[in-house]
Design a protein around this motif. Structure first.
Motif, PDB file in Angstrom:
ATOM      1  N   THR A  31     -13.382  -2.862  -6.902  1.00 11.86           N
ATOM      2  CA  THR A  31     -12.833  -1.725  -7.650  1.00 11.86           C
ATOM      3  C   THR A  31     -11.391  -1.995  -8.032  1.00 11.86           C
ATOM      4  N   VAL A  32     -10.604  -2.440  -7.055  1.00 11.92           N
ATOM      5  CA  VAL A  32      -9.197  -2.765  -7.308  1.00 11.92           C
ATOM      6  C   VAL A  32      -9.105  -3.947  -8.275  1.00 11.92           C
ATOM      7  N   GLU A  34     -11.092  -4.688 -10.657  1.00 11.58           N
ATOM      8  CA  GLU A  34     -11.352  -4.186 -12.011  1.00 11.58           C
ATOM      9  C   GLU A  34     -10.111  -3.512 -12.579  1.00 11.58           C
ATOM     10  N   SER A  35      -9.427  -2.709 -11.782  1.00  9.62           N
ATOM     11  CA  SER A  35      -8.174  -2.099 -12.247  1.00  9.62           C
ATOM     12  C   SER A  35      -7.171  -3.178 -12.636  1.00  9.62           C
ATOM     13  N   HIS A  36      -7.062  -4.206 -11.818  1.00 10.73           N
ATOM     14  CA  HIS A  36      -6.111  -5.275 -12.105  1.00 10.73           C
ATOM     15  C   HIS A  36      -6.507  -6.067 -13.346  1.00 10.73           C
ATOM     16  N   ARG A  37      -7.795  -6.271 -13.543  1.00  7.75           N
ATOM     17  CA  ARG A  37      -8.265  -6.970 -14.741  1.00  7.75           C
ATOM     18  C   ARG A  37      -7.841  -6.202 -15.992  1.00  7.75           C
ATOM     19  N   VAL A  38      -8.093  -4.889 -15.972  1.00  2.55           N
ATOM     20  CA  VAL A  38      -7.739  -4.040 -17.116  1.00  2.55           C
ATOM     21  C   VAL A  38      -6.226  -4.048 -17.327  1.00  2.55           C
ATOM     22  N   LEU A  39      -5.462  -3.967 -16.244  1.00  2.00           N
ATOM     23  CA  LEU A  39      -4.011  -3.954 -16.358  1.00  2.00           C
ATOM     24  C   LEU A  39      -3.492  -5.281 -16.915  1.00  2.00           C
ATOM     25  N   ILE A  54       0.960  -4.859 -10.032  1.00  2.00           N
ATOM     26  CA  ILE A  54      -0.183  -5.329  -9.239  1.00  2.00           C
ATOM     27  C   ILE A  54       0.251  -5.634  -7.803  1.00  2.00           C
ATOM     28  N   ASP A  55       1.416  -6.255  -7.661  1.00  2.00           N
ATOM     29  CA  ASP A  55       1.923  -6.597  -6.327  1.00  2.00           C
ATOM     30  C   ASP A  55       2.273  -5.367  -5.494  1.00  2.00           C
ATOM     31  N   SER A  56       2.426  -4.211  -6.144  1.00  2.00           N
ATOM     32  CA  SER A  56       2.810  -2.995  -5.412  1.00  2.00           C
ATOM     33  C   SER A  56       1.605  -2.228  -4.861  1.00  2.00           C
ATOM     34  N   LEU A  57       0.404  -2.794  -4.998  1.00  3.52           N
ATOM     35  CA  LEU A  57      -0.799  -2.135  -4.475  1.00  3.52           C
ATOM     36  C   LEU A  57      -0.637  -1.833  -3.000  1.00  3.52           C
ATOM     37  N   GLN A  58      -0.898  -0.604  -2.632  1.00  8.72           N
ATOM     38  CA  GLN A  58      -0.947  -0.215  -1.227  1.00  8.72           C
ATOM     39  C   GLN A  58      -2.366  -0.465  -0.734  1.00  8.72           C
ATOM     40  N   SER A  59      -2.489  -1.144   0.363  1.00  2.00           N
ATOM     41  CA  SER A  59      -3.809  -1.519   0.865  1.00  2.00           C
ATOM     42  C   SER A  59      -4.735  -0.315   0.903  1.00  2.00           C
ATOM     43  N   PRO A  60      -5.908  -0.479   0.311  1.00  2.00           N
ATOM     44  CA  PRO A  60      -6.863   0.632   0.340  1.00  2.00           C
ATOM     45  C   PRO A  60      -7.246   1.002   1.765  1.00  2.00           C
ATOM     46  N   ALA A 137      -1.463   4.035 -23.321  1.00  2.42           N
ATOM     47  CA  ALA A 137      -2.053   4.170 -21.983  1.00  2.42           C
ATOM     48  C   ALA A 137      -3.017   3.018 -21.732  1.00  2.42           C
ATOM     49  N   SER A 138      -3.010   2.503 -20.514  1.00  2.00           N
ATOM     50  CA  SER A 138      -3.978   1.456 -20.151  1.00  2.00           C
ATOM     51  C   SER A 138      -5.202   2.054 -19.471  1.00  2.00           C
ATOM     52  N   ARG A 139      -5.002   3.167 -18.765  1.00  2.00           N
ATOM     53  CA  ARG A 139      -6.058   3.800 -17.960  1.00  2.00           C
ATOM     54  C   ARG A 139      -6.637   2.825 -16.937  1.00  2.00           C
ATOM     55  N   PHE A 140      -5.769   1.962 -16.380  1.00  2.00           N
ATOM     56  CA  PHE A 140      -6.259   0.965 -15.431  1.00  2.00           C
ATOM     57  C   PHE A 140      -6.778   1.593 -14.145  1.00  2.00           C
ATOM     58  N   VAL A 141      -6.200   2.704 -13.719  1.00  2.00           N
ATOM     59  CA  VAL A 141      -6.688   3.375 -12.503  1.00  2.00           C
ATOM     60  C   VAL A 141      -8.084   3.930 -12.767  1.00  2.00           C
ATOM     61  N   ARG A 142      -8.245   4.634 -13.874  1.00  2.00           N
ATOM     62  CA  ARG A 142      -9.544   5.215 -14.245  1.00  2.00           C
ATOM     63  C   ARG A 142     -10.594   4.125 -14.408  1.00  2.00           C
ATOM     64  N   ALA A 143     -10.213   2.974 -14.940  1.00  2.03           N
ATOM     65  CA  ALA A 143     -11.174   1.873 -15.126  1.00  2.03           C
ATOM     66  C   ALA A 143     -11.754   1.443 -13.776  1.00  2.03           C
ATOM     67  N   GLY A 144     -10.909   1.365 -12.757  1.00  2.00           N
ATOM     68  CA  GLY A 144     -11.404   0.999 -11.431  1.00  2.00           C
ATOM     69  C   GLY A 144     -12.310   2.065 -10.843  1.00  2.00           C
ATOM     70  N   VAL A 145     -11.903   3.319 -10.978  1.00  2.00           N
ATOM     71  CA  VAL A 145     -12.719   4.426 -10.447  1.00  2.00           C
ATOM     72  C   VAL A 145     -14.059   4.487 -11.177  1.00  2.00           C
ATOM     73  N   ASP A 146     -14.040   4.316 -12.497  1.00  2.00           N
ATOM     74  CA  ASP A 146     -15.295   4.318 -13.258  1.00  2.00           C
ATOM     75  C   ASP A 146     -16.195   3.180 -12.843  1.00  2.00           C
ATOM     76  N   TRP A 147     -15.593   1.993 -12.608  1.00  2.00           N
ATOM     77  CA  TRP A 147     -16.387   0.851 -12.134  1.00  2.00           C
ATOM     78  C   TRP A 147     -17.051   1.201 -10.812  1.00  2.00           C
ATOM     79  N   LEU A 148     -16.292   1.800  -9.914  1.00  2.00           N
ATOM     80  CA  LEU A 148     -16.835   2.163  -8.611  1.00  2.00           C
ATOM     81  C   LEU A 148     -17.992   3.149  -8.753  1.00  2.00           C
TER      82      LEU A 148
END
Length: 152
Positions: A31-32, A34-39, A54-60, A137-148
């Motif tokens: 999921t993450v 996919e968000s990074h791919r879109v970003l 991308i480097d600022s991702l907080q561990s899920p 807008a990139s909607r990179f967060v939504r892209a990951g959630v939609d993938w999930l």
């Protein structure tokens, strides 16, 4: 006639939550990703450096509550919400003046600030205000959630 145990509904709920938690754990890295791919694609199209975001991702994290499974992840870089949601065109006012390096400045700006310091050949410029064109807008967060959602 079959009689169900009094705790049947609770037992079914726990099994469903177990399955949901397992599937979520198995798919969260993708999921993450996919968000990074879109970003990264967005950064490439718009000439933005997105690796610091991308480097600022907080561990899920995934935690189980009594009646649900909660997954949480996010990006702490200050640009993350702007890259995700975009920014409308706007004026940036100095306080009292703006000072910044104008990378790849047009010739007219280079001439206007010919005597200012340079950073890698780019002029340091000074303005009372600037008109920012906004960013898409990139909607990179939504892209990951939609993938999930499609892979659970």
């Amino acid at each position: 006639m079959t009689t169900l145990d009094s705790d049947f509904e609770t037992a079914v709920e726990q099994v469903v939550l177990d399955v949901a938690e397992r599937h979520l754990r198995d798919r969260l890295d993708d999921t993450v990703a996919e968000s990074h791919r879109v970003l990264r694609e967005y950064g490439g199209r718009n000439d933005y450096s997105v690796e610091p975001v991308i480097d600022s991702l907080q561990s899920p994290t995934i935690r189980r509550e009594s009646d649900r499974v909660v997954a949480r992840w996010g990006w702490t870089h200050e640009a993350a919400p702007f890259f995700d949601a975009g920014v409308s065109p706007h004026t940036i006012e100095g306080d009292p003046i703006l000072r910044f390096v104008w990378e790849d400045a047009p010739a007219g700006v280079r001439e206007m600030f010919a005597d200012t310091e340079r950073v890698d050949g780019d002029p340091v410029v000074y303005f009372d205000s600037v008109e920012h064109p906004g960013i898409p807008a990139s909607r990179f967060v939504r892209a990951g959630v939609d993938w999930l959602r499609t892979h659970l």
